[in-house]
Structure formats: structure tokens, C-alpha cells
Design a protein around this motif. Sequence first.
Motif, PDB file in Angstrom:
ATOM      1  N   SER A 124       0.508  -1.177   0.251  1.00  0.00           N
ATOM      2  CA  SER A 124       0.240   0.369  -0.222  1.00  0.00           C
ATOM      3  C   SER A 124       1.042   1.103  -0.035  1.00  0.00           C
ATOM      4  CB  SER A 124      -0.717  -0.197   0.999  1.00  0.00           C
ATOM      5  OG  SER A 124      -1.735  -0.737   1.166  1.00  0.00           O
TER       6      SER A 124
ATOM      7  N   SER B  60       1.497   3.236  -3.153  1.00  0.00           N
ATOM      8  CA  SER B  60      -0.095   3.527  -3.979  1.00  0.00           C
ATOM      9  C   SER B  60      -0.378   3.210  -5.162  1.00  0.00           C
ATOM     10  CB  SER B  60       0.311   4.956  -3.955  1.00  0.00           C
ATOM     11  OG  SER B  60       0.719   5.900  -2.677  1.00  0.00           O
TER      12      SER B  60
ATOM     13  N   ILE C 218      -7.193   3.194  -1.558  1.00  0.00           N
ATOM     14  CA  ILE C 218      -6.656   1.868  -2.263  1.00  0.00           C
ATOM     15  C   ILE C 218      -7.909   0.572  -2.629  1.00  0.00           C
ATOM     16  CG2 ILE C 218      -5.006  -0.171  -3.409  1.00  0.00           C
ATOM     17  CD1 ILE C 218      -3.003   1.454  -0.972  1.00  0.00           C
TER      18      ILE C 218
END
Length: 509
Positions: free
Chosen positions: A368, A371, A463
Motif C-alpha cells: 500500500s 500507492s 486503495i
Amino acid sequence: MTALTLSTAGAATLRADAIVVGVAKGAKGPVVAPGAEAVDKAFDGKLASVLETLGASGAEGEVTKLPVLSGLKAPVLLAVGLGPVPEKDATYGAEPLRRAAGVAARALSGVKKAAFALPVEASEDVEAIAEGALLGAYAFTAYQGGEKNAKKGDGPKQPLGEVALLGAKPRDKAHKAAAERAIALTEEVNRARDLVNTPPNDLTPESFAAVATAAGKENGIKVQVLDEKALAKGGYGGILGVGQGSANPPRLVKLAYTHPDAEKTLALVGKGITYDSGGISLKPAGHNETMKCDMSGAAAVFAAVVTAARLGLAVNVTGWLALAENMPSGTATRPGDVLRMYSGKTVEVLNTDAEGRLVLADALTRASEESPDAIVDVATLTGAMVLALGNRTFGIMANDEAFRTSIHEIAEEAGEASWPMPLPADLRKGMDSPTADIANMGERMGGGLVAGLFLKEFVGEGITWAHLDIAGPAFHEGAPYGYTPKGGTGASIRTLVKLAERTAAGDLG
């Protein structure tokens, strides 16, 4: 390794050890499928009657072998069932062709060359037949026979040597591209199957990382390996906590494939427990024997990244392999211990056999940080998912309904059985801990969904994310069927590759 060639030669003139034709199930008996006209002619137009006399009906997966006395260069004919005759203006479809080719390839194990005269109307048919044949011809023989026995002829039976795909034109760009895609994809699926089937004394987190590193060098993929020291320095408490009971320390492997024209980035995260004893929460007798397969998610991610690189897809694909061995020992994590994860959250470990979510949590957090446009994790995560969906279907959970639907559709197109599953918010409360931020166990009922909710906690804000629980289809313990062998199957790889292709084309879902 089975070779694949495209050929415009006639079925009656090509020299091969066997020729494969398709037979469909008609209203009044078996019907010879397109592609086998020359073969039918060699039987004076009575091939369907001959097959019916031998008991053939055209049912899917059915195999009928018979000798060829004259009219063909091949001495053996193999008729494989395609299922019902398509309705008017319809085709047989990719999956029936894929399965039929797989059945034929398995039935011809040990044969040097076979000509496949199955229905080919478009490049999609070329790809489906090639995929099925190359996947069906798979055999894991690395630990069988030995060199001395092989010299005596006592070694394991070798897979089909060569597939000549009739009706596929080697100079047709679409046909050639379809065959090349099938070769790249199936070679990586079969490599993943090899990894899953490798005994755990030979496939440790370290050796798996070495395989990934070597493949990265071969395919222009950047590989980074975090060993136990780097994991400790980085604060990867989940991966370290699972692996600390083993003499084989854990690893986190990052594979990064990039393309200069890529506009999107897809992150794939795979559970890689190279052997799962359950840890201190030891698995009961009868549940340990196949636990070498608990790294199937990492194998799938590894294969998908390498396939994307081999196909040159215009998308950035990053793979994260969370590798550990879950063993009981004096240094193992105990039920009641609290782990501080890479995200900073603390987790109370109530069951050390719920370890996959711990290694995935660290990898999801790390993925994560970069991104990506979407994250998909893949894992043999819960027995509950097997109870819910059986042995051939994987579950899909997501934090975005449209993305979940898209992956389900992509899996169907790829020929993999899947089903969308919910993430009920009310099940989250069951993971509340009086000691830590969250516990690694919740309500027993809906355990597969509880595991998905746990993983969701470690996905970066904003996300898009999906979780594939492949516990059912990742390892097949029964008799082979279609193009699916006994043992490791390579489940979800074809779905992940097609997702990467869709993303490259600008349709992430």
C-alpha cells in the motif's frame, strides 16, 4: 516440456503418433466436430457410427481410442468428448476446447507427437486448445525413478512430447500471437505447479526467494529480498512472528515489472507458507500431509508477474511474496502473544494456525505504501472457504463491489471457477481484543469472511483491493480431470494475468 507447433497440414497427411479429434453429444448420438473432416473421410464418413459402437456419446471428458488401419498417417485415433453440440451460430467455446485438449494430452502421456484436429474458427480457439494441451500434458516427476531406473526404462512415464495444432496458421499473426501467449502462460503455470509440488524440505522461504531472484534476472524483473535481519529492522512483526518457530527463517520478496508505456500499477500479494504445521495450535492428524501447498498464493503471484513480463504488457505489476514456515518449537509464537505489525497495529494471536493473514497483513501494508491503483492478494487462507464453495471454486472479497464483479467476470473468461463473497461489517466485532488493536480470530461461522475483514484492516486508505481465497482449488487430491492434474494446480494465475492485460488495456474494473 511439451512443444507446440501450428500446422496447416491436413489431418490425413501429417505424420504423427496419434491424431486427436473432437466428438460432440448430439440429440441422436455422437457427432464428429469440425476439424476432423479428413479423418471422418478416412472412415468412409462413418466415424460417428464407429465411435457410437465403441460406447462413445460425445460427453465432456470422454475418451475413445482406436487403431487406424488406413487413410491416415497416424496409427492411433483418439476421440475426445466436447459436450453438447452448440446451438445454431454458436461455437464450442474456449473452456470446453481447453478441457478437451487437456484430457487428450493426459491420455497421450508417453506419446512423442500428436496432431490435434479440434475445432478452430478463431484465434481464441487456438489459444484455448494450446492452453489445454500444454496444461494437460503437465507431470511432476522430479522425485520419481532416479537416473539409474530411467536408464533401465523404469522411470516415470513422460508427458506428451509435441502437440501439432491443426487448423492454426503459423503465418497468421493472430494465431501466432495466441499460441505465444498460451506458451508463456502455461510455462509459468506449470512452474508454479512445480513449486507447489516440491517437498517442503527442498522449498524453504530462502530457496523460494532464490527461484524468484533467478527468474527476475531472466525476465528483466527487479527483485528485492528482505531476510530475517531486514525484516526485524523494518518491523515486520507479522511475518517474523509466523516464521520465528522454524529453523528456516522467513523472507519478503518484492518483484517489480515495469513498462515504459504503463499508466497503471497493479500490486499482487501472495501468501507463501512453505509448510504449515499450524504452529503451537498444531493441526490434527490427517491435515498436515498436503501443507506444502500453503504457498500456492505466492506461487500464483510469482507466476503472474513473470508472465506479464514475458508478454510485455503495458502495465506495472509488483508482486509481494510473504514467505515463512509455520512450525512449533520453543521459539514459536504462542496463542495469547501480541505481535506489532509493520503497520504499527498490534495483533493478539489467538490461534497460530491463522498465520496466513499475519504474513499477508505486513505485505499488504508494504504494498500500500507504493500507492498502486489496485491490490489483489491471493492465499490458501481458510478451510471455511472450502466448506462454502467446495474444492474447485475460489472466493472473491473486495472493498469495491465493481472491482469484485470485474474479477469474477475475468476469472470466468479465463476458465477459472470463482464466486463473489461479502464482507459483512457485523463480523468485525468478533475480532475485538481486550489486549491489542485486533485479534487474528473472530466468529467461527463465516470464518472465510472474517479472514477477509482482517486483511481489509491492513489495506491503505483509498486503495482498491480484492482478496482471493484459493484454499479449495489450489491443490487437487483426487484423480486428474480436464487439464487439472493431481497436486498443485496453479489456481488463479490465469485470472491474474488476464486482470493485468485488462489493466494494460485501460480497463481496471
